[in-house]
Scaffold this motif. Structure first.
Motif, PDB file in Angstrom:
ATOM      1  N   GLY A  12       0.889  -1.122  -0.135  1.00 17.99           N
ATOM      2  CA  GLY A  12      -0.011   0.034  -0.062  1.00 17.99           C
ATOM      3  C   GLY A  12       0.787   1.313   0.136  1.00 17.99           C
ATOM      4  N   PRO A  13       0.688   2.248   0.735  1.00 20.01           N
ATOM      5  CA  PRO A  13       1.266   3.581   0.984  1.00 20.01           C
ATOM      6  C   PRO A  13       2.914   3.525   1.252  1.00 20.01           C
ATOM      7  CG  PRO A  13      -0.056   3.185   2.789  1.00 20.01           C
ATOM      8  CD  PRO A  13      -0.466   1.930   1.915  1.00 20.01           C
ATOM      9  N   ASP A  14       3.419   4.418   0.762  1.00 16.61           N
ATOM     10  CA  ASP A  14       4.793   4.467   0.945  1.00 16.61           C
ATOM     11  C   ASP A  14       5.270   5.711   1.473  1.00 16.61           C
ATOM     12  OD1 ASP A  14       7.735   3.868   0.818  1.00 16.61           O
ATOM     13  OD2 ASP A  14       7.866   3.841  -1.292  1.00 16.61           O
ATOM     14  N   PHE A  15       6.493   5.959   2.104  1.00 16.27           N
ATOM     15  CA  PHE A  15       6.570   7.256   2.614  1.00 16.27           C
ATOM     16  C   PHE A  15       8.102   7.528   1.752  1.00 16.27           C
ATOM     17  CE2 PHE A  15       9.550  10.031   5.172  1.00 16.27           C
ATOM     18  CZ  PHE A  15       9.125  11.160   5.166  1.00 16.27           C
ATOM     19  N   ALA A  16       8.096   8.775   0.960  1.00 14.08           N
ATOM     20  CA  ALA A  16       9.217   8.875  -0.108  1.00 14.08           C
ATOM     21  C   ALA A  16       9.673  10.361   0.306  1.00 14.08           C
ATOM     22  CB  ALA A  16       9.205   8.383  -1.295  1.00 14.08           C
ATOM     23  N   PHE A  17      10.878  10.709  -0.017  1.00 14.56           N
ATOM     24  CA  PHE A  17      11.177  11.946  -0.155  1.00 14.56           C
ATOM     25  C   PHE A  17      12.481  12.110  -1.155  1.00 14.56           C
ATOM     26  CE2 PHE A  17      13.634  10.414   3.487  1.00 14.56           C
ATOM     27  CZ  PHE A  17      15.057  10.856   3.193  1.00 14.56           C
ATOM     28  N   THR A  18      12.818  13.537  -1.547  1.00 14.22           N
ATOM     29  CA  THR A  18      13.907  13.552  -2.535  1.00 14.22           C
ATOM     30  C   THR A  18      14.727  14.681  -1.944  1.00 14.22           C
ATOM     31  OG1 THR A  18      12.508  12.979  -4.538  1.00 14.22           O
ATOM     32  CG2 THR A  18      14.625  14.456  -4.935  1.00 14.22           C
ATOM     33  N   ASN A  19      16.009  14.354  -2.091  1.00 19.44           N
ATOM     34  CA  ASN A  19      17.188  15.294  -1.536  1.00 19.44           C
ATOM     35  C   ASN A  19      17.477  16.107  -2.690  1.00 19.44           C
ATOM     36  OD1 ASN A  19      19.108  16.634  -0.435  1.00 19.44           O
ATOM     37  ND2 ASN A  19      20.691  14.822  -0.481  1.00 19.44           N
ATOM     38  N   LYS A  20      16.817  17.693  -2.369  1.00 18.71           N
ATOM     39  CA  LYS A  20      17.166  18.498  -3.293  1.00 18.71           C
ATOM     40  C   LYS A  20      18.291  19.655  -3.046  1.00 18.71           C
ATOM     41  CE  LYS A  20      13.230  18.097  -5.889  1.00 18.71           C
ATOM     42  NZ  LYS A  20      13.113  18.137  -7.319  1.00 18.71           N
ATOM     43  N   SER A  21      19.167  19.064  -2.000  1.00 16.14           N
ATOM     44  CA  SER A  21      20.037  19.983  -1.776  1.00 16.14           C
ATOM     45  C   SER A  21      21.259  19.396  -2.573  1.00 16.14           C
ATOM     46  CB  SER A  21      20.684  19.829   0.023  1.00 16.14           C
ATOM     47  OG  SER A  21      21.088  18.584  -0.034  1.00 16.14           O
ATOM     48  N   LYS A  22      22.467  20.284  -2.319  1.00 20.92           N
ATOM     49  CA  LYS A  22      23.777  19.740  -3.205  1.00 20.92           C
ATOM     50  C   LYS A  22      24.554  18.977  -2.432  1.00 20.92           C
ATOM     51  CE  LYS A  22      23.485  24.492  -5.639  1.00 20.92           C
ATOM     52  NZ  LYS A  22      24.151  25.613  -6.142  1.00 20.92           N
ATOM     53  N   GLN A  23      24.133  18.603  -1.254  1.00 21.47           N
ATOM     54  CA  GLN A  23      25.036  17.714  -0.484  1.00 21.47           C
ATOM     55  C   GLN A  23      24.308  16.602  -0.177  1.00 21.47           C
ATOM     56  OE1 GLN A  23      28.198  18.315  -0.121  1.00 21.47           O
ATOM     57  NE2 GLN A  23      27.889  20.565  -0.844  1.00 21.47           N
ATOM     58  N   PRO A  24      25.054  15.393   0.020  1.00 24.57           N
ATOM     59  CA  PRO A  24      24.333  14.068   0.468  1.00 24.57           C
ATOM     60  C   PRO A  24      24.012  14.500   1.879  1.00 24.57           C
ATOM     61  CG  PRO A  24      26.632  13.692   0.236  1.00 24.57           C
ATOM     62  CD  PRO A  24      26.427  14.907  -0.603  1.00 24.57           C
ATOM     63  N   ILE A  25      22.885  13.432   2.350  1.00 22.99           N
ATOM     64  CA  ILE A  25      22.594  13.581   3.571  1.00 22.99           C
ATOM     65  C   ILE A  25      22.654  11.976   4.311  1.00 22.99           C
ATOM     66  CG2 ILE A  25      20.967  15.652   3.425  1.00 22.99           C
ATOM     67  CD1 ILE A  25      18.600  13.605   3.559  1.00 22.99           C
ATOM     68  N   LEU A  26      22.851  11.989   5.567  1.00 21.12           N
ATOM     69  CA  LEU A  26      23.097  10.643   6.233  1.00 21.12           C
ATOM     70  C   LEU A  26      21.815  10.573   7.306  1.00 21.12           C
ATOM     71  CD1 LEU A  26      24.743   8.179   7.037  1.00 21.12           C
ATOM     72  CD2 LEU A  26      25.773   9.457   8.563  1.00 21.12           C
ATOM     73  N   ILE A  27      21.222   9.492   7.170  1.00 18.28           N
ATOM     74  CA  ILE A  27      20.106   9.173   8.074  1.00 18.28           C
ATOM     75  C   ILE A  27      20.670   8.363   9.441  1.00 18.28           C
ATOM     76  CG2 ILE A  27      17.815   8.005   8.694  1.00 18.28           C
ATOM     77  CD1 ILE A  27      17.402   8.358   5.690  1.00 18.28           C
ATOM     78  N   ARG A  28      20.598   8.691  10.358  1.00 18.40           N
ATOM     79  CA  ARG A  28      20.922   7.930  11.663  1.00 18.40           C
ATOM     80  C   ARG A  28      19.641   7.550  12.486  1.00 18.40           C
ATOM     81  NH1 ARG A  28      25.080   5.380  12.915  1.00 18.40           N
ATOM     82  NH2 ARG A  28      25.637   6.279  15.068  1.00 18.40           N
ATOM     83  N   ALA A  29      19.565   6.174  12.735  1.00 24.03           N
ATOM     84  CA  ALA A  29      18.216   6.072  13.363  1.00 24.03           C
ATOM     85  C   ALA A  29      18.447   5.079  14.614  1.00 24.03           C
ATOM     86  CB  ALA A  29      17.232   5.225  12.393  1.00 24.03           C
ATOM     87  N   SER A  30      18.030   4.831  15.623  1.00 23.22           N
ATOM     88  CA  SER A  30      18.066   4.160  16.657  1.00 23.22           C
ATOM     89  C   SER A  30      16.854   3.902  17.320  1.00 23.22           C
ATOM     90  CB  SER A  30      19.119   4.687  17.642  1.00 23.22           C
ATOM     91  OG  SER A  30      18.709   5.794  18.204  1.00 23.22           O
ATOM     92  N   ALA A  31      16.701   2.732  17.849  1.00 25.43           N
ATOM     93  CA  ALA A  31      15.730   2.425  18.969  1.00 25.43           C
ATOM     94  C   ALA A  31      15.853   1.721  20.169  1.00 25.43           C
ATOM     95  CB  ALA A  31      14.500   1.575  18.227  1.00 25.43           C
TER      96      ALA A  31
END
Length: 274
Positions: A240-259
């Motif tokens: 079904g549904p997804d969550f998506a986004f696009t990086n429009k900046s000029k630099q890469p971004i890093l996702i840090r996730a913890s639970a």
């Protein structure tokens, strides 16, 4: 003269392909001949299929550099794949000359997209962060949150690239360790494999709701959820549904996730402030 060459070729032994002295395959020349005129033609379709088979046996996926729990860099590891150009030349020598009768698989290195140098730059600035809370007493739901957080942790989104939660996390299955836990379906509570991961996608949505980050796909639940304010959630489902986004900046971004300890935290890092 042609008859002599053909006689020589027909007498050639199979080509034995090895990897570290382990026999990977044996290739019979006649299987690749096209029966045109003098028979000295290679069936390119069969050769490509053979290389696909050998590549599958040899292939090792590269590993990106990543940050450990203390923020220290774990270096990348290159992968490997079949060097098709070199193998083709080896095969043609075997096909037309009968040698070599035994050869090691020629391989090439595959370098990961994220190396230590790039990661060292990306981690410089915290540009976004968001934390939600969950009940550790619900072990099944907590486990699902931990697994999906682990799946997106250390993921790098390059300039112009789209991040898809479903693509990165993948299908939620029991084989991967996901448990049955409560989910919201058409406004009603039910149970399904992977219940709880919407808290991770919702936490991510609030962390990346930033300048130069374009939200390209987001859907709210059919009823309010307790872990984010109304209208700030992002429901996801494999079919079904997804969550998506696009990086429009000029630099890469890093996702840090913890639970950990009932806290679901996502931090977004970059080499420059957005």
């Amino acid at each position: 003269m042609l008859a002599v060459i053909l006689s020589f070729l027909l007498a050639a032994a199979p080509l034995t392909v090895t990897e570290d002295d382990h026999v990977v395959d044996k290739i019979v020349k006649e299987d690749f001949e096209l029966l045109y005129v003098d028979r000295l033609w290679v069936d390119d379709m069969k050769l490509k299929l053979q290389m696909d088979i050998l590549d599958e046996k040899l292939y090792e996926k590269p590993t990106n550099a990543k940050l450990d729990d203390n923020g220290q860099i774990i270096e990348e590891e290159p992968g490997r794949a079949l060097d098709r150009q070199k193998f083709r030349q080896l095969f043609l020598n075997y096909f037309y000359q009968g040698t070599p009768e035994r050869t090691a698989l020629p391989e090439r290195k595959i370098y990961p997209r994220v190396d230590s140098e790039l990661l060292a730059e990306i981690r410089e600035h915290k540009i976004g962060s968001y934390t939600t809370n969950f009940k550790q007493s619900n072990e099944e739901r907590s486990r699902n949150i931990e697994l999906s957080a682990e799946a997106i942790n250390n993921h790098v989104v390059f300039p112009g690239e789209q991040f898809s939660f479903n693509d990165v996390v993948g299908k939620r299955t029991e084989e991967k360790g996901y448990k049955r836990a409560p989910v919201i379906v058409k406004g009603e509570l039910a149970e399904d494999i992977g219940g709880g991961i919407c808290q991770v996608s919702s936490t991510l949505y609030n962390a990346v709701d930033l300048k130069n980050i374009e939200i390209t796909e987001r859907y709210s639940h059919s009823r309010s959820v307790p872990y984010v304010p109304p209208g700030r959630d992002a429901t996801v489902s494999w079919y079904g549904p997804d969550f998506a986004f696009t990086n429009k900046s000029k630099q890469p971004i890093l996702i840090r996730a913890s639970a950990d300890d009932g806290n679901m935290t996502i931090t977004i890092l970059s080499s420059e402030p957005l």
